[in-house]
Design an enzyme around this catalytic site. Structure first.
Site, PDB file in Angstrom:
ATOM      1  N   CYS A  96      -1.555  -2.015   9.689  1.00  0.00           N
ATOM      2  CA  CYS A  96      -0.791  -1.859   8.449  1.00  0.00           C
ATOM      3  C   CYS A  96      -0.341  -3.032   7.742  1.00  0.00           C
ATOM      4  O   CYS A  96       0.518  -3.556   8.363  1.00  0.00           O
ATOM      5  CB  CYS A  96       0.418  -0.845   8.457  1.00  0.00           C
ATOM      6  SG  CYS A  96       1.147  -0.527   7.209  1.00  0.00           S
ATOM      7  N   CYS A 230      -0.344   0.017  -0.227  1.00  0.00           N
ATOM      8  CA  CYS A 230      -0.825  -0.236   1.024  1.00  0.00           C
ATOM      9  C   CYS A 230      -1.427  -1.538   0.859  1.00  0.00           C
ATOM     10  O   CYS A 230      -2.232  -1.935   0.149  1.00  0.00           O
ATOM     11  CB  CYS A 230      -2.056   0.903   0.835  1.00  0.00           C
ATOM     12  SG  CYS A 230      -3.191   0.628   2.426  1.00  0.00           S
TER      13      CYS A 230
END
Length: 297
Positions: A96, A230
């Site tokens: 991530c 993101c």
């Protein structure tokens, strides 16, 4: 739920959620992508990484609330810190981007690494990172899997669709106006489309902004909804814009739904691009868990 468990201090507890009491945590945000962090010196990783526990912690009504949780652990040999990352639905993820930016900043605060240069280990490989003028940046593994077209039908307002693996798989869709996209309506279908592989992919819509910047929105697998940012999605988006010949600068600035910008620098390689991501890694608050209710599966 288990009938009885033993806590870190030998106490008997009646459920996994009850076993969380007294555990310290740090809440962080990376451009609105938020996470609950744990220090492995305070709690064993397996105590906070079962799917039931993760869903309870990430619940925004009965828990702390987050897009995912991270456990930072002092590593050995090739890395300074090991990152254990899990999505809010309890599934582990290889990488991530925003959680790695936050991990970089927090590793310095916790004394696990130096701000000038550190190495983080993830299931997606080793990541070199640093903090410059208070802002973290990370060098990810080269992006080599790039498809400039996809066998997926587009709808009105969508112009081009590509695919890239920036640690995790991403669909990238060039559209007329990202702010007008029905992310929650179209996202689930595309996120699970068979053309993206058996595990599916995150889905990013991107459109141009004045001044050469780009606006994007992301539907994230594991969260199963839109997130405010993101990091790997920003990288995949920058890679596709460059591969399409639309973005030509070595640095691509992408505006997140939180209003903050992520900067992606791409260095061409023989087979793709080596990306560097720069953005926010900010502590929102620190606390100690008192009472969290279990979350339904």
């Amino acid at each position: 739920m288990a009938a009885s468990l033993v806590g870190d201090h030998g106490e008997r507890v009646t459920s996994p959620c009850a076993a969380l009491r007294g555990i310290p945590f740090v809440k962080m945000t990376g451009s609105g992508n938020d996470f609950v962090f744990f220090d492995a010196r305070d709690v064993r990783p397996d105590r906070v990484t079962s799917p039931e526990i993760i869903r309870a912690i990430c619940n925004r009504y009965n828990g702390i609330g987050a897009d995912g949780i991270v456990v930072l652990e002092a590593a050995v040999l090739a890395a300074d810190v090991r990152i254990h990352y899990f999505n809010s639905d309890g599934t582990p993820a290889d990488l991530c981007g925003n959680a790695t930016l936050c991990s970089t900043a927090l590793s310095v605060m916790l004394g696990l690494a130096r701000d000038s240069e550190m190495t983080l280990t993830t299931p997606a490989g080793l990541i070199a990172s640093r903090v410059i003028n208070g802002e973290p940046e990370i060098d990810l593994q080269p992006v080599t899997m790039i498809r400039t077209g996809m066998p997926i039908d587009m709808v009105a307002g969508e112009q081009r669709m590509g695919f890239s693996v920036a640690g995790i798989p991403h669909l990238v869709i060039l559209c007329d106006d990202a702010d007008q996209v029905d992310v929650e309506g179209r996202g689930p279908l595309l996120r699970r489309h068979e053309a993206s592989g058996p595990a599916g992919a995150n889905v990013n819509w991107v459109s141009p902004m004045p001044g050469g910047h780009w606006r994007y929105r992301t539907f994230e697998r594991g969260v199963e909804g839109e997130t405010l940012a993101c990091g790997t999605g920003a990288i995949a988006t920058a890679v596709l814009l460059t591969a399409w010949g639309i973005a030509t600068a070595s640095s691509v600035t992408i505006r997140t739904s939180s209003g903050r910008d992520l900067e992606v620098r791409l260095t061409p390689t023989e087979t793709g691009y080596a990306p560097t991501l720069r953005g926010e890694g900010r502590v929102v608050f620190r606390g100690v868990i008192e009472s969290i209710q279990g979350a339904a599966a």
